[in-house]
Design an enzyme around this catalytic site. Structure first.
Site, mmCIF file in Angstrom:
data_model
loop_
_atom_site.group_PDB
_atom_site.id
_atom_site.type_symbol
_atom_site.label_atom_id
_atom_site.label_comp_id
_atom_site.label_asym_id
_atom_site.label_seq_id
_atom_site.Cartn_x
_atom_site.Cartn_y
_atom_site.Cartn_z
ATOM 1 N N MET A 138 101.522 83.477 19.273
ATOM 2 C CA MET A 138 102.228 82.268 18.839
ATOM 3 C C MET A 138 101.276 81.064 18.878
ATOM 4 O O MET A 138 101.719 79.908 18.870
ATOM 5 C CB MET A 138 103.454 82.021 19.716
ATOM 6 C CG MET A 138 104.472 83.148 19.584
ATOM 7 S SD MET A 138 106.151 82.663 19.972
ATOM 8 C CE MET A 138 105.992 82.254 21.682
ATOM 9 N N GLY B 205 93.180 84.374 27.350
ATOM 10 C CA GLY B 205 94.020 85.587 27.376
ATOM 11 C C GLY B 205 94.146 86.187 25.986
ATOM 12 O O GLY B 205 93.923 87.393 25.772
ATOM 13 N N HIS B 206 94.489 85.329 25.016
ATOM 14 C CA HIS B 206 94.567 85.793 23.627
ATOM 15 C C HIS B 206 93.198 86.289 23.149
ATOM 16 O O HIS B 206 93.086 87.313 22.477
ATOM 17 C CB HIS B 206 94.980 84.647 22.695
ATOM 18 C CG HIS B 206 96.325 84.050 22.974
ATOM 19 N ND1 HIS B 206 96.478 82.744 23.378
ATOM 20 C CD2 HIS B 206 97.573 84.562 22.902
ATOM 21 C CE1 HIS B 206 97.768 82.472 23.524
ATOM 22 N NE2 HIS B 206 98.460 83.571 23.241
ATOM 23 N N LYS C 31 100.320 90.452 30.917
ATOM 24 C CA LYS C 31 100.990 89.255 31.441
ATOM 25 C C LYS C 31 102.489 89.307 31.110
ATOM 26 O O LYS C 31 103.329 88.895 31.893
ATOM 27 C CB LYS C 31 100.325 88.023 30.829
ATOM 28 C CG LYS C 31 101.206 86.829 30.627
ATOM 29 C CD LYS C 31 100.900 85.766 31.609
ATOM 30 C CE LYS C 31 101.622 84.455 31.433
ATOM 31 N NZ LYS C 31 102.792 84.403 30.623
ATOM 32 N N ASP C 32 102.810 89.801 29.896
ATOM 33 C CA ASP C 32 104.212 89.946 29.492
ATOM 34 C C ASP C 32 104.601 91.416 29.661
ATOM 35 O O ASP C 32 104.785 92.151 28.685
ATOM 36 C CB ASP C 32 104.372 89.457 28.043
ATOM 37 C CG ASP C 32 104.046 87.981 27.930
ATOM 38 O OD1 ASP C 32 104.882 87.167 28.292
ATOM 39 O OD2 ASP C 32 102.912 87.642 27.510
ATOM 40 N N SER D 208 98.411 80.690 29.996
ATOM 41 C CA SER D 208 99.607 80.694 29.151
ATOM 42 C C SER D 208 99.566 79.434 28.292
ATOM 43 O O SER D 208 99.118 78.377 28.760
ATOM 44 C CB SER D 208 100.865 80.673 30.033
ATOM 45 O OG SER D 208 101.984 80.287 29.267
HETATM 46 P P1 AMP Z 1 101.907 84.628 23.012
HETATM 47 O O1 AMP Z 1 101.082 83.764 22.116
HETATM 48 O O2 AMP Z 1 102.265 83.957 24.295
HETATM 49 O O3 AMP Z 1 103.092 85.217 22.290
HETATM 50 O O4 AMP Z 1 100.996 85.849 23.438
HETATM 51 C C1 AMP Z 1 100.392 86.690 22.498
HETATM 52 C C2 AMP Z 1 99.811 87.890 23.208
HETATM 53 O O5 AMP Z 1 98.854 87.460 24.170
HETATM 54 C C3 AMP Z 1 100.887 88.675 23.985
HETATM 55 O O6 AMP Z 1 100.641 90.064 23.843
HETATM 56 C C4 AMP Z 1 100.676 88.204 25.398
HETATM 57 O O7 AMP Z 1 101.091 89.146 26.377
HETATM 58 C C5 AMP Z 1 99.161 88.015 25.427
HETATM 59 N N1 AMP Z 1 98.794 87.097 26.518
HETATM 60 C C6 AMP Z 1 99.346 85.902 26.805
HETATM 61 N N2 AMP Z 1 98.796 85.366 27.915
HETATM 62 C C7 AMP Z 1 97.867 86.247 28.337
HETATM 63 C C8 AMP Z 1 96.950 86.287 29.438
HETATM 64 N N3 AMP Z 1 96.875 85.306 30.323
HETATM 65 N N4 AMP Z 1 96.141 87.363 29.573
HETATM 66 C C9 AMP Z 1 96.207 88.401 28.682
HETATM 67 N N5 AMP Z 1 97.039 88.421 27.619
HETATM 68 C C10 AMP Z 1 97.864 87.364 27.450
#
Ligand code: AMP
Length: 279
Positions: free
Chosen positions: A30, A36-37, A150-151, A186
């Site tokens: 998103m 992390g991403h 993380k999720d 995050s």
């Molecule tokens: P999001 O943009 O929050 O929807 O996350 C996109 C992807 O990145 C999802 O698969 C999350 O689990 C992963 N993600 C988010 N935060 C982290 C993190 N700190 N470490 C590893 N992966 C992450």
């Protein structure tokens, strides 16, 4: 890096690449990208011939209108970060691409995953996640799908979706990337003040303490201690629990079963989730 805003042209392009034998990896996000991403994007780039990332803030998965409106957007920086990784393709759709008028929302049989923890505290959230991931995977036919641990519960939900929809792809789960303080990275951290950021790392320290202290037998006191620590620091704790890998609570540990600590707590009105394997 090629940027596609139109779903149809992206799908046509990827199908052609796939027919030529190219292995495609996909990292859905998103945006408001952080390390992390990027760790997932790097893995995707290494393990595939074509690395695709998407950025789409999915309205269907927000059960709180304010959280949706205030979700951070840093698109120009995101593009720069992905270009620096030599990512091949960015899919940057608007809402009409993901949810055209013909779109019909599906209710997925997620069983207990829809009723516990995130499912219970964010009604409709996982159905929203499944609907967007299903749409994204229709547009991005991939061999490998990259998700973050993380999720934790979301990984289980998407794995169930992949089974249910009989999708022929492999899920690869990346470790949680943390700040030096231990706070899980995050996009929502961008909304915390400097003191909020400092306080937020207490979630990690509480999980570490549980990891150090856990021993076979009753776990109630350990959970209570950590919950009180967070509350004393001003957190609103939605849940803090010790569960098995199926996310079912464990009250008495036999010393053998694999266990995970899961937490959802808010500070400065920002909801944070995290988890840690305990053994
Ligand atoms: P999001 O943009 O929050 O929807 O996350 C996109 C992807 O990145 C999802 O698969 C999350 O689990 C992963 N993600 C988010 N935060 C982290 C993190 N700190 N470490 C590893 N992966 C992450």
């Amino acid at each position: 890096m090629l940027i596609f805003k139109e779903a149809e042209s992206l799908t046509t392009y990827l199908k052609k690449q796939s027919e030529q034998g190219k292995k495609i990896g996909f990292v859905p996000t998103m945006g408001a990208l952080h390390e992390g991403h990027l760790s997932l994007a790097r893995k995707c780039k290494i393990e595939n011939d074509l690395a695709v990332c998407s950025i789409f803030i999915n309205p269907l998965q927000f059960n709180n209108a304010q959280d949706f409106e205030k979700y951070p957007v840093t698109i120009e920086q995101d593009i720069r970060l992905l270009e620096a990784l030599s990512l091949d393709i960015l899919f940057l759709p608007d809402k009409s691409q993901i949810y055209p008028e013909s779109f019909e929302k599906i209710t997925y049989p997620l069983g207990h995953l829809d009723e516990i923890w995130e499912g219970q505290h964010r009604p409709g959230h996982f159905q929203g996640v499944c609907n967007v991931v299903r749409q994204l995977l229709l547009f991005v036919p991939c061999n490998n799908l990259y998700l973050g641990k993380k999720d934790y519960q979301q990984c289980m939900v998407i794995s169930k979706l992949v089974d249910f929809a009989k999708l022929n792809l492999k899920i690869s789960i990346g470790e949680t990337v943390r700040e030096k303080s231990g706070l899980a990275m995050s996009s929502r951290n961008l909304r915390l003040s400097a003191s909020g950021l400092e306080k937020a790392s207490l979630i990690f320290r509480c999980m570490c303490e549980i990891q150090e202290k856990i021993k076979p037998g009753a776990l109630g006191e350990l959970i209570q201690e950590a919950t009180s620590q967070l509350m004393n620091e001003g957190f609103e704790v939605e849940y803090l629990s010790i569960v098995n890998t199926q996310l079912l609570p464990v009250k008495d540990w036999d010393g053998k079963e694999k266990m995970v600590c899961i937490v959802a707590a808010s500070i400065e009105g920002i909801r944070l989730i995290d988890n840690m394997s305990l053994n």
